[in-house]
Scaffold this active site. Structure first.
Site, PDB file in Angstrom:
ATOM      1  N   HIS A 303       0.855  -1.189   0.000  1.00  0.00           N
ATOM      2  CA  HIS A 303       0.000   0.000   0.000  1.00  0.00           C
ATOM      3  C   HIS A 303       0.884   1.230   0.000  1.00  0.00           C
ATOM      4  O   HIS A 303       1.928   1.230   0.652  1.00  0.00           O
ATOM      5  CB  HIS A 303      -0.914   0.000   1.244  1.00  0.00           C
ATOM      6  CG  HIS A 303      -2.061   0.927   1.111  1.00  0.00           C
ATOM      7  ND1 HIS A 303      -1.966   2.266   1.404  1.00  0.00           N
ATOM      8  CD2 HIS A 303      -3.326   0.723   0.670  1.00  0.00           C
ATOM      9  CE1 HIS A 303      -3.126   2.834   1.160  1.00  0.00           C
ATOM     10  NE2 HIS A 303      -3.963   1.919   0.709  1.00  0.00           N
ATOM     11  N   ASP A 360      -7.965  -5.266   0.147  1.00  0.00           N
ATOM     12  CA  ASP A 360      -8.473  -6.093  -0.945  1.00  0.00           C
ATOM     13  C   ASP A 360      -8.106  -7.562  -0.822  1.00  0.00           C
ATOM     14  O   ASP A 360      -8.651  -8.395  -1.538  1.00  0.00           O
ATOM     15  CB  ASP A 360      -7.943  -5.552  -2.287  1.00  0.00           C
ATOM     16  CG  ASP A 360      -8.598  -4.232  -2.619  1.00  0.00           C
ATOM     17  OD1 ASP A 360      -9.809  -4.115  -2.404  1.00  0.00           O
ATOM     18  OD2 ASP A 360      -7.889  -3.320  -3.071  1.00  0.00           O
TER      19      ASP A 360
HETATM   20  N1  ACO Z   1       4.173  -7.456  -4.809  1.00  0.00           N
HETATM   21  C1  ACO Z   1       5.497  -7.430  -5.002  1.00  0.00           C
HETATM   22  N2  ACO Z   1       6.245  -6.318  -4.867  1.00  0.00           N
HETATM   23  C2  ACO Z   1       5.632  -5.180  -4.514  1.00  0.00           C
HETATM   24  C3  ACO Z   1       4.247  -5.143  -4.293  1.00  0.00           C
HETATM   25  C4  ACO Z   1       3.512  -6.335  -4.442  1.00  0.00           C
HETATM   26  N3  ACO Z   1       2.206  -6.357  -4.243  1.00  0.00           N
HETATM   27  N4  ACO Z   1       3.899  -3.882  -3.954  1.00  0.00           N
HETATM   28  C5  ACO Z   1       5.018  -3.159  -3.973  1.00  0.00           C
HETATM   29  N5  ACO Z   1       6.072  -3.932  -4.301  1.00  0.00           N
HETATM   30  C6  ACO Z   1       7.480  -3.543  -4.361  1.00  0.00           C
HETATM   31  C7  ACO Z   1       7.792  -2.823  -5.663  1.00  0.00           C
HETATM   32  O1  ACO Z   1       8.185  -3.710  -6.677  1.00  0.00           O
HETATM   33  C8  ACO Z   1       8.889  -1.895  -5.220  1.00  0.00           C
HETATM   34  O2  ACO Z   1      10.080  -2.639  -5.139  1.00  0.00           O
HETATM   35  P1  ACO Z   1      11.532  -1.929  -5.377  1.00  0.00           P
HETATM   36  O3  ACO Z   1      11.576  -0.759  -4.438  1.00  0.00           O
HETATM   37  O4  ACO Z   1      12.497  -3.012  -5.029  1.00  0.00           O
HETATM   38  O5  ACO Z   1      11.554  -1.516  -6.812  1.00  0.00           O
HETATM   39  C9  ACO Z   1       8.488  -1.514  -3.800  1.00  0.00           C
HETATM   40  O6  ACO Z   1       7.695  -2.608  -3.317  1.00  0.00           O
HETATM   41  C10 ACO Z   1       7.692  -0.234  -3.692  1.00  0.00           C
HETATM   42  O7  ACO Z   1       6.650  -0.314  -4.646  1.00  0.00           O
HETATM   43  P2  ACO Z   1       5.966   0.961  -5.255  1.00  0.00           P
HETATM   44  O8  ACO Z   1       5.187   0.575  -6.465  1.00  0.00           O
HETATM   45  O9  ACO Z   1       6.935   2.083  -5.385  1.00  0.00           O
HETATM   46  O10 ACO Z   1       5.018   1.347  -4.058  1.00  0.00           O
HETATM   47  P3  ACO Z   1       3.709   2.119  -4.173  1.00  0.00           P
HETATM   48  O11 ACO Z   1       3.514   2.744  -2.866  1.00  0.00           O
HETATM   49  O12 ACO Z   1       3.679   2.994  -5.363  1.00  0.00           O
HETATM   50  O13 ACO Z   1       2.681   0.907  -4.456  1.00  0.00           O
HETATM   51  C11 ACO Z   1       0.718  -0.310  -4.672  1.00  0.00           C
HETATM   52  C12 ACO Z   1       1.480   0.734  -3.849  1.00  0.00           C
HETATM   53  C13 ACO Z   1       0.435   0.228  -6.079  1.00  0.00           C
HETATM   54  C14 ACO Z   1      -0.617  -0.555  -3.967  1.00  0.00           C
HETATM   55  C15 ACO Z   1       1.557  -1.626  -4.754  1.00  0.00           C
HETATM   56  O14 ACO Z   1       1.857  -2.098  -3.467  1.00  0.00           O
HETATM   57  C16 ACO Z   1       0.851  -2.706  -5.580  1.00  0.00           C
HETATM   58  O15 ACO Z   1       0.953  -2.686  -6.811  1.00  0.00           O
HETATM   59  N6  ACO Z   1       0.133  -3.655  -4.891  1.00  0.00           N
HETATM   60  C17 ACO Z   1      -0.632  -4.663  -5.590  1.00  0.00           C
HETATM   61  C18 ACO Z   1      -1.957  -4.077  -6.062  1.00  0.00           C
HETATM   62  C19 ACO Z   1      -2.936  -3.853  -4.922  1.00  0.00           C
HETATM   63  O16 ACO Z   1      -3.126  -4.699  -4.056  1.00  0.00           O
HETATM   64  N7  ACO Z   1      -3.586  -2.687  -4.954  1.00  0.00           N
HETATM   65  C20 ACO Z   1      -4.615  -2.323  -3.953  1.00  0.00           C
HETATM   66  C21 ACO Z   1      -4.130  -1.201  -3.067  1.00  0.00           C
HETATM   67  S1  ACO Z   1      -5.327  -0.829  -1.856  1.00  0.00           S
HETATM   68  C22 ACO Z   1      -6.471   0.065  -2.673  1.00  0.00           C
HETATM   69  O17 ACO Z   1      -6.212   0.783  -3.607  1.00  0.00           O
HETATM   70  C23 ACO Z   1      -7.847  -0.052  -2.225  1.00  0.00           C
END
Ligand code: ACO
Length: 425
Positions: A303, A360
């Site tokens: 998140h 979720d």
């Molecule tokens: N699985 C694997 N790796 C992940 C995940 C994940 N679910 N989420 C983040 N990471 C990793 C990224 O690859 C990144 O790694 P790095 O720093 O080594 O390159 C690091 O964690 C940070 O990720 P970002 O994308 O920069 O973090 P951000 O805060 O932008 O992402 C997000 C948040 C988009 C929700 C992300 O965690 C994700 O894509 N999760 C899966 C989708 C999801 O469940 N969305 C629902 C969110 S809740 C809602 O909107 C109601």
């Protein structure tokens, strides 16, 4: 007394005011930065940018705290109705008994949709995603319900219409997509029961309203009712800042919520869990999520704000257990979700990246258990998020300092080049 932060560049020094929120969070006010220094700030994805000051929702991602107008979401999920929560978010306080009755009467009065709107549904291809349909239908409401002259009355009635009609539109889209007869709202049913009845009642099989199913949906909606400046809410505020109608701003919010990285994740989680169940590939799924070269992510994990367990996910997990136990359902996806969570929470990659289950991760399992089809999951989320979008839009409209949202950029394209006529290219 205002505190300042010093910005030093070369031999120049600038004073930037420090803004402190009611929970102690701090921001540097850069509203005069460009005028005074010639600089702008750059923050792709806005992770360090506050877009507004807001008195609606407090979220602390490090401690896992979520409160609406100061009230912990855990208390609301346990004791409040969704209608009370909507009133609280939009009006800033809980309603008294008279206000709640009045609110219920208004929601009931506005729950029908113009009969001519049914024609739209009949012409969408059967394969259309309900989120696309809902976004279009909400935007179309303006054409059927023209603007009133009195601004206050116009806002109040639009807010009520949206809260009431979105439920009806969502249930209609489901019924029509299945080729079933549309079920009209009933004045004797409360907000959640009414929606469930519109979704599942049939002339040959009357819907039996179960209090635990109603409770599960109510808690789901309360947990989703607001989440401060997330992607869809920011879309509502940004689009609303162009002074479009509230219908158009909410339609934009629905479109943003549809994305799999945002509200669409609840559908994506169930699809991922089903894939694991069918292919027995849990370990490979976790490995893929960790692989930098693979864009796949573990859906329902991580998140932007929560760097600990999402407080909503904790409640949702309990509701999933309760609903499945009550109906004696054994859902293999719940077992897979729990095992996946256990593996991920012990894995160094997920520990180092602070990746925990978000709301979720378990919500799709709850929705499945109460009979909601997978492609309607994000629609259910949208109905829940509506009070938050409305409250945030209203707050921005009432803010005398709220302006047209128009970020800047740093241009990195070519320097001035001459046009080359087509014959010379
Ligand atoms: N699985 C694997 N790796 C992940 C995940 C994940 N679910 N989420 C983040 N990471 C990793 C990224 O690859 C990144 O790694 P790095 O720093 O080594 O390159 C690091 O964690 C940070 O990720 P970002 O994308 O920069 O973090 P951000 O805060 O932008 O992402 C997000 C948040 C988009 C929700 C992300 O965690 C994700 O894509 N999760 C899966 C989708 C999801 O469940 N969305 C629902 C969110 S809740 C809602 O909107 C109601």
């Amino acid at each position: 007394m205002t505190e300042y932060v010093k910005l030093i560049h070369g031999d120049k020094e600038y004073q930037l005011p420090l803004i402190v929120g009611s929970e102690g969070e701090k921001a540097i006010d850069i509203s005069a930065l460009r005028e005074e220094t010639g600089f702008i700030t750059l923050d792709t994805g806005y992770a360090n940018t506050g877009s507004c000051v807001s008195a609606i929702t407090y979220l602390n991602g490090e401690k896992g705290i979520l409160r609406y107008r100061g009230i912990p979401v855990e208390q609301l999920a346990e004791q409040a109705t969704f209608k009370e929560t909507a009133f609280l978010l939009i009006n800033g306080r809980l309603p008294n008994r008279n206000e709640l009755t009045q609110f219920s009467v208004l929601l009931n009065d506005h729950s029908l949709v113009h009969e001519d709107m049914r024609a739209f549904y009949e012409n969408f291809p059967r394969s259309s995603h309900p989120m696309g349909i809902l976004s279009s239908m909400v935007n179309a409401l303006r054409s059927f319900y023209p603007e009133l002259h009195n601004l206050e009355e116009e806002i109040n009635i639009t807010v009520t219409r949206l809260l009431s009609k979105v439920r009806t539109l969502a249930a209609m889209s489901y019924k029509i997509s299945r080729g079933h007869k549309v079920v009209y709202p009933r004045p004797d049913l409360a907000y959640c029961s009414n929606f469930l009845n519109m979704m599942f009642h049939s002339p040959v099989r009357p819907y039996d309203i179960d209090e635990d199913v109603v409770r599960a949906l109510r808690v789901f909606w309360i947990l989703h009712a607001d989440h401060e400046q997330n992607c869809s809410t920011s879309a509502v505020r940004l689009v609303g800042s162009a002074r479009v109608t509230l219908y158009a701003a909410i339609s934009a919010g629905i479109a943003a919520l549809w994305g799999p990285l945002h509200g669409g994740a609840n559908q994506a989680v169930v699809e991922m869990l089903t894939h694991i169940a069918e292919n027995k590939n849990m370990r490979q799924t976790v490995e893929r999520a960790k692989d930098k070269k693979d864009p796949f992510r573990l859906m329902g994990f991580g998140h932007r704000i929560y760097k600990t367990y999402d407080p909503r996910a904790k409640i949702m997990k309990k509701i999933a257990d309760k609903v499945l136990a009550k109906f004696n359902i054994s859902d293999p996806l719940l077992d897979i979700a729990k095992e996946l969570e256990e593996i991920a929470l012990k894995d160094d990659y997920f520990i180092e990246h602070n990746l925990y289950p978000n709301v979720d991760f378990y919500s799709g399992i709850v929705l499945r258990a109460i009979g909601i089809p997978t492609n309607m999951f994000t629609v259910i989320f949208a109905i829940g998020r509506l009070p938050g979008w409305i409250a945030q839009w209203k707050e921005s409209m009432d803010d005398p300092n709220w302006k047209l949202c128009r970020p800047r950029q740093i241009y990195t394209g070519p320097a001035e080049t001459n046009y080359v006529p087509i014959a010379e290219r």
